[in-house]
Design a protein around this motif. Structure first.
Motif, PDB file in Angstrom:
ATOM      1  N   THR A 118       0.836  -1.198   0.000  1.00  0.00           N
ATOM      2  CA  THR A 118       0.000   0.000   0.000  1.00  0.00           C
ATOM      3  C   THR A 118       0.873   1.251   0.000  1.00  0.00           C
ATOM      4  O   THR A 118       0.604   2.201  -0.736  1.00  0.00           O
ATOM      5  CB  THR A 118      -0.937   0.000   1.226  1.00  0.00           C
ATOM      6  OG1 THR A 118      -1.639  -1.242   1.254  1.00  0.00           O
ATOM      7  CG2 THR A 118      -1.919   1.145   1.183  1.00  0.00           C
ATOM      8  N   ASN A 119       1.930   1.256   0.805  1.00  0.00           N
ATOM      9  CA  ASN A 119       2.798   2.430   0.908  1.00  0.00           C
ATOM     10  C   ASN A 119       4.266   2.047   0.823  1.00  0.00           C
ATOM     11  O   ASN A 119       4.647   0.965   1.287  1.00  0.00           O
ATOM     12  CB  ASN A 119       2.586   3.133   2.254  1.00  0.00           C
ATOM     13  CG  ASN A 119       1.270   3.865   2.305  1.00  0.00           C
ATOM     14  OD1 ASN A 119       0.977   4.684   1.441  1.00  0.00           O
ATOM     15  ND2 ASN A 119       0.463   3.561   3.300  1.00  0.00           N
ATOM     16  N   GLY A 120       5.052   2.932   0.260  1.00  0.00           N
ATOM     17  CA  GLY A 120       6.508   2.732   0.223  1.00  0.00           C
ATOM     18  C   GLY A 120       7.011   2.109  -1.072  1.00  0.00           C
ATOM     19  O   GLY A 120       8.215   1.862  -1.206  1.00  0.00           O
ATOM     20  N   LYS A 121       6.103   1.877  -2.032  1.00  0.00           N
ATOM     21  CA  LYS A 121       6.527   1.205  -3.271  1.00  0.00           C
ATOM     22  C   LYS A 121       7.599   2.009  -4.015  1.00  0.00           C
ATOM     23  O   LYS A 121       8.629   1.457  -4.391  1.00  0.00           O
ATOM     24  CB  LYS A 121       5.321   1.015  -4.213  1.00  0.00           C
ATOM     25  CG  LYS A 121       4.240   0.106  -3.691  1.00  0.00           C
ATOM     26  CD  LYS A 121       3.125  -0.057  -4.706  1.00  0.00           C
ATOM     27  CE  LYS A 121       2.280   1.175  -4.942  1.00  0.00           C
ATOM     28  NZ  LYS A 121       1.555   1.674  -3.750  1.00  0.00           N
ATOM     29  N   SER A 122       7.319   3.288  -4.223  1.00  0.00           N
ATOM     30  CA  SER A 122       8.258   4.083  -5.032  1.00  0.00           C
ATOM     31  C   SER A 122       9.615   4.174  -4.352  1.00  0.00           C
ATOM     32  O   SER A 122      10.657   4.049  -5.003  1.00  0.00           O
ATOM     33  CB  SER A 122       7.731   5.503  -5.246  1.00  0.00           C
ATOM     34  OG  SER A 122       6.538   5.469  -5.961  1.00  0.00           O
ATOM     35  N   THR A 123       9.587   4.406  -3.038  1.00  0.00           N
ATOM     36  CA  THR A 123      10.857   4.536  -2.317  1.00  0.00           C
ATOM     37  C   THR A 123      11.656   3.247  -2.422  1.00  0.00           C
ATOM     38  O   THR A 123      12.853   3.264  -2.737  1.00  0.00           O
ATOM     39  CB  THR A 123      10.577   4.862  -0.823  1.00  0.00           C
ATOM     40  OG1 THR A 123       9.744   6.019  -0.770  1.00  0.00           O
ATOM     41  CG2 THR A 123      11.853   5.095  -0.055  1.00  0.00           C
ATOM     42  N   GLU A 164       7.962  -1.163  -9.971  1.00  0.00           N
ATOM     43  CA  GLU A 164       6.919  -0.871  -8.984  1.00  0.00           C
ATOM     44  C   GLU A 164       5.596  -1.320  -9.590  1.00  0.00           C
ATOM     45  O   GLU A 164       5.259  -0.934 -10.710  1.00  0.00           O
ATOM     46  CB  GLU A 164       6.868   0.634  -8.708  1.00  0.00           C
ATOM     47  CG  GLU A 164       5.686   0.996  -7.844  1.00  0.00           C
ATOM     48  CD  GLU A 164       5.536   2.493  -7.586  1.00  0.00           C
ATOM     49  OE1 GLU A 164       6.544   3.212  -7.562  1.00  0.00           O
ATOM     50  OE2 GLU A 164       4.382   2.916  -7.402  1.00  0.00           O
ATOM     51  N   ASN A 185       3.420  -3.945   2.690  1.00  0.00           N
ATOM     52  CA  ASN A 185       2.376  -3.755   3.709  1.00  0.00           C
ATOM     53  C   ASN A 185       1.021  -3.755   3.010  1.00  0.00           C
ATOM     54  O   ASN A 185       0.943  -3.514   1.805  1.00  0.00           O
ATOM     55  CB  ASN A 185       2.567  -2.417   4.459  1.00  0.00           C
ATOM     56  CG  ASN A 185       2.915  -1.287   3.510  1.00  0.00           C
ATOM     57  OD1 ASN A 185       2.214  -1.048   2.541  1.00  0.00           O
ATOM     58  ND2 ASN A 185       4.006  -0.601   3.764  1.00  0.00           N
ATOM     59  N   HIS A 281       8.892   3.962   8.940  1.00  0.00           N
ATOM     60  CA  HIS A 281       8.340   3.504   7.659  1.00  0.00           C
ATOM     61  C   HIS A 281       9.461   3.303   6.633  1.00  0.00           C
ATOM     62  O   HIS A 281       9.453   2.356   5.859  1.00  0.00           O
ATOM     63  CB  HIS A 281       7.287   4.477   7.142  1.00  0.00           C
ATOM     64  CG  HIS A 281       7.780   5.863   6.898  1.00  0.00           C
ATOM     65  ND1 HIS A 281       8.194   6.695   7.901  1.00  0.00           N
ATOM     66  CD2 HIS A 281       7.962   6.560   5.749  1.00  0.00           C
ATOM     67  CE1 HIS A 281       8.583   7.844   7.390  1.00  0.00           C
ATOM     68  NE2 HIS A 281       8.464   7.785   6.075  1.00  0.00           N
ATOM     69  N   GLN A 284      11.313   0.137   7.164  1.00  0.00           N
ATOM     70  CA  GLN A 284      10.658  -1.009   6.516  1.00  0.00           C
ATOM     71  C   GLN A 284      11.107  -1.103   5.053  1.00  0.00           C
ATOM     72  O   GLN A 284      11.414  -2.191   4.555  1.00  0.00           O
ATOM     73  CB  GLN A 284       9.137  -0.843   6.575  1.00  0.00           C
ATOM     74  CG  GLN A 284       8.386  -2.010   5.945  1.00  0.00           C
ATOM     75  CD  GLN A 284       6.877  -1.882   6.093  1.00  0.00           C
ATOM     76  OE1 GLN A 284       6.265  -0.937   5.598  1.00  0.00           O
ATOM     77  NE2 GLN A 284       6.278  -2.834   6.788  1.00  0.00           N
ATOM     78  N   ASN A 285      11.175   0.045   4.390  1.00  0.00           N
ATOM     79  CA  ASN A 285      11.603   0.045   2.986  1.00  0.00           C
ATOM     80  C   ASN A 285      13.048  -0.444   2.859  1.00  0.00           C
ATOM     81  O   ASN A 285      13.376  -1.212   1.944  1.00  0.00           O
ATOM     82  CB  ASN A 285      11.462   1.453   2.390  1.00  0.00           C
ATOM     83  CG  ASN A 285      10.034   1.976   2.493  1.00  0.00           C
ATOM     84  OD1 ASN A 285       9.091   1.183   2.571  1.00  0.00           O
ATOM     85  ND2 ASN A 285       9.854   3.276   2.491  1.00  0.00           N
ATOM     86  N   ARG A 316       8.958  13.481  -1.192  1.00  0.00           N
ATOM     87  CA  ARG A 316       8.745  12.600  -0.026  1.00  0.00           C
ATOM     88  C   ARG A 316       9.761  12.985   1.034  1.00  0.00           C
ATOM     89  O   ARG A 316      10.913  12.569   0.969  1.00  0.00           O
ATOM     90  CB  ARG A 316       8.914  11.138  -0.415  1.00  0.00           C
ATOM     91  CG  ARG A 316       7.819  10.653  -1.369  1.00  0.00           C
ATOM     92  CD  ARG A 316       8.391   9.606  -2.278  1.00  0.00           C
ATOM     93  NE  ARG A 316       7.434   9.131  -3.248  1.00  0.00           N
ATOM     94  CZ  ARG A 316       7.316   9.605  -4.494  1.00  0.00           C
ATOM     95  NH1 ARG A 316       8.072  10.609  -4.914  1.00  0.00           N
ATOM     96  NH2 ARG A 316       6.441   9.079  -5.325  1.00  0.00           N
ATOM     97  N   ASP A 331       7.096  17.502   1.419  1.00  0.00           N
ATOM     98  CA  ASP A 331       6.484  16.173   1.548  1.00  0.00           C
ATOM     99  C   ASP A 331       5.129  16.199   0.836  1.00  0.00           C
ATOM    100  O   ASP A 331       4.121  15.701   1.350  1.00  0.00           O
ATOM    101  CB  ASP A 331       6.327  15.851   3.050  1.00  0.00           C
ATOM    102  CG  ASP A 331       5.939  14.399   3.313  1.00  0.00           C
ATOM    103  OD1 ASP A 331       6.429  13.511   2.581  1.00  0.00           O
ATOM    104  OD2 ASP A 331       5.157  14.153   4.249  1.00  0.00           O
ATOM    105  N   LYS A 333       3.942  14.539  -1.457  1.00  0.00           N
ATOM    106  CA  LYS A 333       3.340  13.224  -1.738  1.00  0.00           C
ATOM    107  C   LYS A 333       2.399  12.786  -0.602  1.00  0.00           C
ATOM    108  O   LYS A 333       1.597  11.873  -0.777  1.00  0.00           O
ATOM    109  CB  LYS A 333       4.457  12.199  -1.963  1.00  0.00           C
ATOM    110  CG  LYS A 333       4.007  10.764  -2.200  1.00  0.00           C
ATOM    111  CD  LYS A 333       3.403  10.563  -3.588  1.00  0.00           C
ATOM    112  CE  LYS A 333       2.478   9.380  -3.703  1.00  0.00           C
ATOM    113  NZ  LYS A 333       3.053   8.079  -3.799  1.00  0.00           N
ATOM    114  N   ALA A 339      -0.021   9.445   5.739  1.00  0.00           N
ATOM    115  CA  ALA A 339       1.315   9.780   5.210  1.00  0.00           C
ATOM    116  C   ALA A 339       1.883  10.986   5.957  1.00  0.00           C
ATOM    117  O   ALA A 339       3.077  11.009   6.283  1.00  0.00           O
ATOM    118  CB  ALA A 339       1.231  10.056   3.711  1.00  0.00           C
ATOM    119  N   LYS A 342       3.600  10.247   9.234  1.00  0.00           N
ATOM    120  CA  LYS A 342       4.993   9.766   9.150  1.00  0.00           C
ATOM    121  C   LYS A 342       5.962  10.942   9.224  1.00  0.00           C
ATOM    122  O   LYS A 342       6.979  10.893   9.909  1.00  0.00           O
ATOM    123  CB  LYS A 342       5.223   9.018   7.826  1.00  0.00           C
ATOM    124  CG  LYS A 342       4.259   7.882   7.553  1.00  0.00           C
ATOM    125  CD  LYS A 342       4.603   6.684   8.401  1.00  0.00           C
ATOM    126  CE  LYS A 342       3.805   5.457   8.051  1.00  0.00           C
ATOM    127  NZ  LYS A 342       2.423   5.407   8.459  1.00  0.00           N
TER     128      LYS A 342
END
Ligand code: ADP
Length: 463
Positions: A118-123, A164, A185, A281, A284-285, A316, A331, A333, A339, A342
């Motif tokens: 759900t989150n963190g894909k691009s990073t 991604e 996630n 967060h 996690q990435n 971000r 930030d 995004k 978001a 965070k």
């Protein structure tokens, strides 16, 4: 550019003429496919016609004669209801696919890493791509991020595609096979496009749909949905599974404890110094990237070097400038309260001059109340200004502004004049941008422009 030779002489319908659709058409034409193009918007169609694209009215098309239907990412094929043209195509058995499917069919010998969540894909996608490049590997990074898939370079068996992938893209790429998959996630999002939470989870599970025993899935075990998937896959044993966590120790996996990354209980890397990947967060990435790259045989030290030189992603928590006592952070995004939470967590030890507003999401910013004590002053702009004011009133000093530009000027002046150390002018809007900007990128770019102008004029005053 990828040239899909397997589609030579095939009749291919391309629905949606945005950046992705246009990239698909260029590639298909190079492959000598018979291309039929359409978009619901007349203005888009006439612009495409002027560029020489083969526009054919899909409402009158003989679907039986079409071999492939390629969809742009925004077009629903299932929920909340299939696009009417897709529904027509489906009645003759056409199964819509996307550009990632075409990439895979054209380049099946390459190595594929797919990142979803759900989150963190691009990073995570950018981080993995960056580390591989720093290690001298031949890499192409794209998918849902940045460059459309068919604009990437062909790699054949020598390189790695780092992609991604959104849940919609997973649903419309039936043969896409990831040698390494990452599931970061799962929290509720885009539910209308998947017929509810169950459908959303099923879509995310497609990241390993074609996995074999040689392949690896790196998966977080911190949310209940991912944990359930992990446990089921472990019991099933159909591929290698690497669990990651930022909140518990994992004897068999990769985890972060007190800001230190552990691999099978051995401390391997202190993450606290990585200023461009701040916060739990981002840990996690990092853990996901580390797990993915270790599964490919990269050494821990090389991965650590790559993480240290990662420039971060724009919009971000991007540090735009540091001037005198103030750090300026973009930030943009952060289009929802989750978001923004965070960013507020990352800067809770600073004095935050918070710029927020735009088109509000359901629930507004009430979930951010625990962070209000960290806010020095809030500057509200956009459609949400009045409603956010009511939420903040009495707890946080607020100024209502007409525009982001005014908000940036007022916040910057107050932060600089305060001379307080650790001041942060933070654009983390917790809202969509569409009331005043084309998208979050345009909003972030505008903010960076205002900040640079303010600093420039301060420097001039000082000289
Ligand atoms: P995506 O591509 O999935 O939208 P991004 O990497 O662009 O994710 O990050 C978007 C925002 O989501 C960030 O600004 C940050 O606030 C938040 N975020 C990033 N990584 C994570 C994560 N692993 N878990 C939860 N939130 C995250």
């Amino acid at each position: 550019m990828i040239i899909p030779h397997h589609l030579k002489d095939q009749k291919v319908a391309v629905l949606g003429l945005g950046r992705t659709g246009r990239s698909v058409i260029q590639s298909l034409m190079k492959a000598n496919a018979h291309v039929f193009a359409w978009d619901d918007q007349e203005s888009v169609r006439s612009a495409a016609r002027e560029q020489g694209l083969p526009i054919i009215d899909f409402n009158a098309i003989e679907w039986k004669s079409i071999d492939q239907l390629i969809l742009s990412p925004g077009i629903p094929h299932l929920y909340p209801a299939p696009h009417p043209l897709v529904a027509q195509a489906q009645t003759v058995g056409l199964r819509p696919v996307n550009d990632l499917e075409v990439l895979y069919q054209s380049q099946p010998q390459a190595f594929y890493i797919g990142i979803t969540g759900t989150n963190g894909k691009s990073t995570t996608t950018s981080l993995i791509g960056h580390i591989l490049k720093e290690c001298g590997k031949l890499v192409e990074v794209g998918g849902n991020l940045g460059i459309p898939a068919l604009d990437l370079n062909p790699l054949n068996e020598t390189g790695t595609y780092v992609l991604e992938v959104s849940s919609y893209q997973l649903e419309t790429s039936p043969s896409l096979h990831f040698n390494v998959g990452v599931l970061l996630n799962i929290t509720p999002d885009h539910l209308e496009r998947h017929g509810g939470m169950e459908g959303y989870i099923e879509a995310k599970k497609l990241i390993y749909k074609n996995a074999t025993p040689k392949d690896t899935l790196v998966i977080s075990v911190d949310d209940p949905h991912c944990l359930t998937i992990y446990e089921a896959l472990k019991a099933e044993g159909r591929m290698k599974v690497v669990p990651i966590s930022t909140c518990k120790s994992l004897p068999e996996g990769i985890y972060v404890k007190d800001g230190v990354l552990y691999e099978r209980t051995q401390p391997v890397l202190d993450l606290k110094g990585f200023s461009r990947l701040k916060g739990q967060h981002n840990w996690q990435n990092i853990a996901a990237a580390y797990g993915a790259l270790r599964s490919m045989g990269l050494e821990g030290e090389a991965i650590a070097k790559g993480i240290a030189s990662f420039p971060g992603l724009t919009h971000r928590q991007q540090v735009v400038a540091v001037y005198k006592n103030v750090t300026f952070v973009n930030d943009s995004k952060a289009t929802n309260a989750d978001a923004t939470a965070k960013a507020l967590t990352c800067y809770q030890d600073s004095r935050i001059y918070w710029l927020l507003g735009g088109r509000p999401k359901e629930g507004g910013i009430t979930s951010l109340k625990p962070y209000f004590p960290f806010i020095e002053h809030a500057f509200l702009y956009g459609e949400s200004a009045q409603s956010f004011y009511l939420t903040l009133e009495g707890e946080v000093p607020c100024t209502i502004c007409q525009t982001l530009e005014e908000a940036t000027e007022k916040a910057s002046r107050l932060a600089l004049e305060s001379k307080k150390q650790n001041a942060v002018v933070l654009l983390s809007p917790a809202c969509a941008s569409f009331d005043q900007f084309r998208d979050f990128e345009a909003r972030g770019d505008a903010f960076c422009g205002y900040v640079n102008a303010i600093i420039h004029s301060e420097q001039k005053k000082a000289s």
